[in-house]
Enzyme design. Structure first.
Site, PDB file in Angstrom:
ATOM      1  CB  CYS A  18      -0.967  -0.061   1.175  1.00 39.34           C
ATOM      2  SG  CYS A  18      -2.311   1.093   1.001  1.00 39.34           S
ATOM      3  CD  GLU A  29      -1.299  -6.253   5.577  1.00 40.73           C
ATOM      4  OE1 GLU A  29      -0.926  -6.736   4.492  1.00 40.73           O
ATOM      5  OE2 GLU A  29      -1.434  -5.027   5.757  1.00 40.73           O
ATOM      6  CG  HIS A  35      -3.602  -3.687   3.415  1.00 49.28           C
ATOM      7  ND1 HIS A  35      -2.517  -3.187   4.100  1.00 49.28           N
ATOM      8  CD2 HIS A  35      -4.277  -2.621   2.924  1.00 49.28           C
ATOM      9  CE1 HIS A  35      -2.528  -1.872   4.049  1.00 49.28           C
ATOM     10  NE2 HIS A  35      -3.584  -1.493   3.346  1.00 49.28           N
ATOM     11  CB  SER A  68       2.803 -11.831  34.737  1.00 48.95           C
ATOM     12  OG  SER A  68       1.476 -12.037  35.108  1.00 48.95           O
ATOM     13  N   GLY A 105      -2.495 -12.610  34.710  1.00 45.07           N
ATOM     14  CA  GLY A 105      -2.773 -12.822  33.300  1.00 45.07           C
ATOM     15  C   GLY A 105      -1.825 -13.855  32.690  1.00 45.07           C
TER      16      GLY A 105
END
Ligand code: XMP
Length: 571
Positions: free
Chosen positions: A84, A215, A213, A272, A269
């Site tokens: 792009c 992706e 794009h 960690s 979470g």
């Protein structure tokens, strides 16, 4: 290890390019688009070799002083892929013209790609070094019949069955500028159905450009086109595996930590906890101190789950600080989201310093953090200052973290990983599946999900409702995927308690109950998000179970806003 360098000019999808290529087994690194590159590029040498460079998209325009790469990339001989804005940049920098379209090209748009006849395209026939061979390997990425294989010649067309002369597919576009004159040497191989250049390749240099794009999830042939560039053009081999990462990360942790104790602040979470698992599997467990603060703003049973999973991983020094009362009294009377965040952040730091001092670790201790790769990149604006962004409010401006960073006593063993890679790493390290698949949870916890003043009573109501929502998602199969639940399909789901009471009936009596909003989104990295399109039956049943069980809630709504324009959390 072979690497692809991605220069980020500020597109929302730069991270996605990195993810897609890593999914192919090739390591990617993202740098701000205008970074000086002389010390970074190493064509043909070193154990970590950059094999190609991708120029990302951007919301800016090249003709209005949009960000530009270090000019060295045009002389270093490495393959370039402009996506792009990246293509517009390449064309403009080489003397081509880029102008605004009268109407943006947006969404799914057809593209026809032509393979030129050998005689026409072969510059070598005219005595010029040719890009013909690489061009064929690149164009094979548009061929639905070509396999996507991680080998240097994977994308090469088969000699025995000549590929078709043209391909048509639906690309994903989002641009307001177009190439109006190609720079010398650039040739158009693909055109959009609206008549603009969509695939451009240089005759003699390994330069490739896409005005769409690959992706994006909705781009047909997207992964194949990226694979054709990475394997076919750049000749990368797929050496990026989780086992290799573990090996490298453990070596580096051992080297940095030596015989010093390590302190890891655990939030509960995935990140960690996985960082904790890595430390426990690498160092003597007696040297690993894990500190977790129960702020009273956690999800239902969070502290219990965290404790059990870390103990199963061999934690010996797990310091759980129960400070819910302190947080709730500091939050009393506060309604403004920023004021709440500020108070939580400040108190977090105060308690953290107090409790770390109480541990009595020697000054030489090393601080570990579960920072991810995405936490280090300025979201959506990779140009200019590459701020070393900090994970969450836990650490922002924390004098403890700053001092440790200054002293070089900090380790962030996940800082090359994306979220889904951390999950894979967690599985390799034997972290409980329940923790590994857990949805992200914000540092300030339920305080950003209780709008207005946070009270103990509201925390209790929200915690119960949220737990029911999550439990239901975990037991309901995903449509069309018997081995997955709705929870696995959804990137993040939670309940939000609104500061509104609404009328209802209980028996014959009018009753005012709280209004609860459910949020469930799909996302790749939390930077953009779509609404999860629930089957209505699921929503109705979940809503009814919540209102029947949590009697303080009178009404349930479903948030149908994507990000942007909304954010994921309500604050
Ligand atoms: P927003 O609401 O900004 O959220 O769209 C994007 C993602 O970030 C999470 N989030 C946080 N995570 N500390 C964190 O560790 C925070 O202060 C914080 N605020 C939002 C949010 O849950 C979502 O996954």
């Amino acid at each position: 290890m072979d690497k692809i360098l991605i220069l980020d000019f500020g597109s929302q999808t730069t991270q996605l390019i990195g993810r897609r290529i890593r999914d192919l087994g090739v390591y990617t690194e993202i740098l701000p688009g205008d970074s000086p590159l002389s010390a970074v590029l190493n064509p043909g040498g070193g154990p970590d070799t950059i094999r190609g460079v991708i120029l990302s998209g951007s919301p800016e325009s090249v003709y209005e002083n949009g960000p530009a790469p270090d000019k060295i990339i045009y002389g270093c001989g490495l393959p370039l892929l402009g996506i792009c804005y990246g293509l517009q940049r390449l064309n403009y920098d080489q003397g081509g013209a880029v102008e605004a379209l009268s109407k943006r090209e947006y969404g799914g748009i057809g593209v026809t790609v032509r393979r030129e006849k050998r005689e026409e395209g072969r510059a070598a026939d005219r005595g010029v070094p040719s890009n013909w061979g690489l061009t064929q390997k690149f164009l094979a990425g548009f061929d639905p019949a070509a396999a996507l294989r991680p080998a240097a010649n994977a994308a090469a067309p088969s000699v025995s069955s000549p590929p078709p002369a043209a391909f048509h597919f639906t690309a994903w576009m989002s641009h307001g500028d177009t190439l109006t004159r190609l720079a010398p040497g650039l040739r158009e191989y693909g055109t959009s159905d609206t008549g603009y250049p969509a695939v451009v390749i240089h005759d003699t240099k390994p330069w490739f450009g896409l005005q769409f794009h690959p992706e994006a999830a909705h781009c047909e042939q997207g992964p194949e086109i990226l694979a054709a560039f990475v394997f076919g053009v750049c000749g990368c081999s797929a050496g990026w595996t989780m086992e290799r990462y573990v090996e490298e990360a453990r070596l580096s942790v051992r080297k940095k930590v030596g015989t010093n104790p390590v302190l890891l602040l655990i939030s509960g979470g995935v990140d960690s906890t996985v960082a904790g698992a890595l430390l426990l599997k690498t160092l003597d467990a007696g040297a690993v101190h894990l500190m977790y603060m129960d702020t009273g703003l956690m999800r239902k049973d969070e502290t219990k789950t965290v404790k059990a999973s870390l103990e199963r991983l061999g934690a010996r020094h797990l310091h759980i600080i129960h400070c819910g009362e302190e947080f709730l009294s500091a939050l009393k009377g506060l309604e403004e989201p920023e004021a709440k965040r500020q108070v939580i952040g400040d108190l977090f730091i105060t308690i953290q310093e107090r409790e770390v001092a109480r541990l009595g670790l020697p000054d030489s201790y090393v601080l570990a953090q579960g920072t991810l790769y995405t936490d280090l990149i300025e979201s959506g604006q990779g140009v200019g200052k590459k701020a070393r962004l900090i994970k969450s409010h836990h650490n922002v401006g924390s004098p403890l973290v700053d001092a440790k960073r200054k002293a070089g006593r900090i380790i962030e063993p996940l800082d090359r990983l994306y979220k889904d890679e951390v999950r894979r790493l967690g599985r390799v390290l034997g972290v409980d599946e329940e923790v590994v698949r857990r949805h992200p949870f914000p540092g300030p916890g339920l305080a950003v999900r209780i709008l207005g003043e946070v009270t103990k009573e509201k925390c209790g109501i929200l915690r119960e409702a949220d737990a029911i929502f999550i439990e239901e998602l975990k037991k309901r199969p995903a449509p069309g995927a018997a081995d997955r639940t709705l929870y696995d399909e959804i990137w993040q789901a939670f309940a939000v308690l609104l500061p509104i009471r609404s009328v209802g009936v209980a028996g014959d009596v009018r009753k005012y109950g709280w209004v609860l909003a459910l949020r469930a989104i799909t996302s790749a990295d939390g930077m953009t998000a779509g609404v999860y399109p629930f089957p209505v039956k699921d929503l109705l049943e979940i809503s009814s179970r919540i209102t029947n069980t949590v009697t303080d809630i009178g009404r349930v709504t479903y948030d149908i806003s994507s990000k942007p324009p909304a954010t994921i959390e309500w604050e």
